[in-house]
Motif scaffolding. Structure first.
Motif, PDB file in Angstrom:
ATOM      1  N   ARG A   1      80.814  89.115 -43.211  1.00 38.46           N
ATOM      2  CA  ARG A   1      80.770  88.456 -44.106  1.00 38.46           C
ATOM      3  C   ARG A   1      79.695  87.944 -44.578  1.00 38.46           C
ATOM      4  O   ARG A   1      78.990  88.059 -46.135  1.00 38.46           O
ATOM      5  CB  ARG A   1      81.679  87.006 -44.443  1.00 38.46           C
ATOM      6  N   SER A   2      78.458  87.494 -43.866  1.00 42.40           N
ATOM      7  CA  SER A   2      77.270  87.206 -44.298  1.00 42.40           C
ATOM      8  C   SER A   2      76.980  88.468 -44.135  1.00 42.40           C
ATOM      9  O   SER A   2      75.980  88.367 -45.918  1.00 42.40           O
ATOM     10  CB  SER A   2      76.267  86.835 -43.746  1.00 42.40           C
TER      11      SER A   2
ATOM     12  N   VAL B   1      84.504  98.530 -44.997  1.00 44.15           N
ATOM     13  CA  VAL B   1      83.400  97.245 -45.753  1.00 44.15           C
ATOM     14  C   VAL B   1      82.170  97.524 -45.858  1.00 44.15           C
ATOM     15  O   VAL B   1      82.291  97.847 -47.647  1.00 44.15           O
ATOM     16  CB  VAL B   1      83.155  96.950 -44.752  1.00 44.15           C
ATOM     17  N   PHE B   2      81.236  98.725 -45.806  1.00 45.39           N
ATOM     18  CA  PHE B   2      80.758  98.658 -46.774  1.00 45.39           C
ATOM     19  C   PHE B   2      80.673  99.607 -48.252  1.00 45.39           C
ATOM     20  O   PHE B   2      79.590  99.617 -49.323  1.00 45.39           O
ATOM     21  CB  PHE B   2      78.962  98.997 -46.364  1.00 45.39           C
TER      22      PHE B   2
ATOM     23  N   PHE C   1      86.058  89.335 -54.890  1.00 44.48           N
ATOM     24  CA  PHE C   1      84.675  90.528 -53.984  1.00 44.48           C
ATOM     25  C   PHE C   1      85.058  89.684 -52.272  1.00 44.48           C
ATOM     26  O   PHE C   1      85.888  90.219 -51.755  1.00 44.48           O
ATOM     27  CB  PHE C   1      83.715  90.112 -53.686  1.00 44.48           C
ATOM     28  N   HIS C   2      85.802  88.166 -52.382  1.00 41.13           N
ATOM     29  CA  HIS C   2      85.835  87.684 -51.551  1.00 41.13           C
ATOM     30  C   HIS C   2      87.276  87.837 -50.848  1.00 41.13           C
ATOM     31  O   HIS C   2      87.522  88.048 -49.617  1.00 41.13           O
ATOM     32  CB  HIS C   2      85.455  85.895 -51.132  1.00 41.13           C
ATOM     33  N   PHE C   3      88.023  88.203 -51.857  1.00 37.74           N
ATOM     34  CA  PHE C   3      89.323  87.937 -51.369  1.00 37.74           C
ATOM     35  C   PHE C   3      89.742  89.457 -51.364  1.00 37.74           C
ATOM     36  O   PHE C   3      89.670  89.847 -50.496  1.00 37.74           O
ATOM     37  CB  PHE C   3      91.027  87.911 -52.941  1.00 37.74           C
ATOM     38  N   ALA C   4      88.706  90.433 -51.641  1.00 41.63           N
ATOM     39  CA  ALA C   4      88.954  91.840 -51.616  1.00 41.63           C
ATOM     40  C   ALA C   4      88.456  92.120 -49.761  1.00 41.63           C
ATOM     41  O   ALA C   4      89.035  92.846 -48.945  1.00 41.63           O
ATOM     42  CB  ALA C   4      88.487  92.904 -52.633  1.00 41.63           C
ATOM     43  N   LEU C   5      87.525  91.691 -49.375  1.00 41.98           N
ATOM     44  CA  LEU C   5      86.334  91.524 -48.272  1.00 41.98           C
ATOM     45  C   LEU C   5      87.527  91.391 -46.901  1.00 41.98           C
ATOM     46  O   LEU C   5      87.966  91.916 -46.147  1.00 41.98           O
ATOM     47  CB  LEU C   5      85.159  90.960 -48.218  1.00 41.98           C
ATOM     48  N   ASP C   6      88.134  90.269 -47.407  1.00 43.09           N
ATOM     49  CA  ASP C   6      88.987  89.307 -46.437  1.00 43.09           C
ATOM     50  C   ASP C   6      90.126  90.429 -46.115  1.00 43.09           C
ATOM     51  O   ASP C   6      90.321  90.578 -45.192  1.00 43.09           O
ATOM     52  CB  ASP C   6      89.671  88.062 -46.703  1.00 43.09           C
ATOM     53  N   LEU C   7      90.192  91.084 -47.794  1.00 43.83           N
ATOM     54  CA  LEU C   7      92.064  92.480 -46.869  1.00 43.83           C
ATOM     55  C   LEU C   7      91.210  93.136 -45.967  1.00 43.83           C
ATOM     56  O   LEU C   7      91.574  93.303 -44.692  1.00 43.83           O
ATOM     57  CB  LEU C   7      92.360  92.565 -48.421  1.00 43.83           C
ATOM     58  N   VAL C   8      89.230  93.803 -46.391  1.00 37.38           N
ATOM     59  CA  VAL C   8      89.745  94.654 -45.147  1.00 37.38           C
ATOM     60  C   VAL C   8      89.338  94.238 -44.162  1.00 37.38           C
ATOM     61  O   VAL C   8      89.811  94.989 -42.533  1.00 37.38           O
ATOM     62  CB  VAL C   8      88.151  95.098 -45.739  1.00 37.38           C
TER      63      VAL C   8
END
Length: 257
Positions: A110-111, A168-169, A237-244
């Protein structure tokens, strides 16, 4: 159609970091003592931030440095070399975690992802260059290596690591690119992101043929929450990243190798 002979005469560009073409440093005979590769790169980044990639030129850079354009060419062979140096320089802004610190890989991922997104928004010109160059400068390589080492700690089998990195990226790259472009368009219109967003909604309201799409989108945005553009981007952004990340965790738990 490009012939093989034409390709041989115009070989594909590789990288400023290859073929013994590492950036030159130090003052050359007859050149200003204050001029060196690092200063040229620093001013290049500043100009790209202020004026964008389309307006950047070696002549404009030379004027900012108060030297002749030929003076700049003592330190870099081409404009592309300089852009590649500038791209690698901004990777140095990223605060990379230590994969061996024992910190949870999810927090580290996440960072890194958040930092990369912020980098793309802060430097919108970097997105097209990241897709153009090989990204093998020392700072870009440090970024890539840290990402690989963190992803290895997820528990995924080796042959799944590149897919996880892409999930992710490439998502972060796309998100940061779109957010950065929106910020640039707002500034070019002389508006804040919130003002530009509201103007865009007003324009949609004036297009009857798009009313169904507008009403559905409005409902989704209202449910999402967030009273400012920044808040909406943050939530998404943070919700989508958590999904991944959840997808990576689920894959590991199921043993889908």
């Amino acid at each position: 159609m490009v012939r093989a002979a034409d390709r041989a005469e115009r070989p594909a560009r590789t990288s400023v970091w290859l073929d013994g073409r590492a950036p030159r440093g130090g003052a050359r005979g007859g050149q200003p003592s204050s001029l060196d590769r690092d200063r040229i790169t620093e001013v290049t980044v500043r100009l790209l931030d202020a004026e964008g990639l389309a307006r950047f030129s070696m002549r404009r850079l030379a004027a900012e440095l108060n030297v002749t354009a030929m003076s700049v060419y003592w330190y870099v062979d081409t404009k592309d070399d300089l852009l590649e140096l500038a791209l690698d320089a901004i990777y140095g802004e990223l605060e990379l975690p230590d994969p061996d610190s024992g910190e949870d890989w999810r927090d580290q991922l996440r960072s890194i992802a958040s930092g990369y997104r912020a980098l793309l928004v802060r430097h919108p010109w970097a997105s097209p260059l990241a897709g153009t160059f090989l990204n093998i400068g020392p700072r870009a390589v440090a970024f890539s290596r840290t990402v690989q080492r963190v992803i290895r700690r997820t528990g995924l089998p080796t042959h799944r690591l590149t897919g996880a990195i892409s999930a992710v990226f490439q998502f972060v790259y796309g998100f940061g690119t779109i957010e950065g472009h929106f910020t640039v368009r707002s500034a070019e219109a002389g508006m804040s992101p919130d003002e530009f967003f509201q103007q865009s909604l007003s324009t949609l309201r004036e297009a009857p043929e798009l009313d169904d799409v507008f009403q559905e989108s409005k409902e989704i945005m209202r449910a999402r929450g967030g009273s400012t553009v920044e808040e909406m981007y943050e939530r998404d952004f943070h919700f989508a990243l958590d999904l991944v990340i959840t997808g990576i965790e689920t894959t590991v738990l199921r043993g889908d190798g």
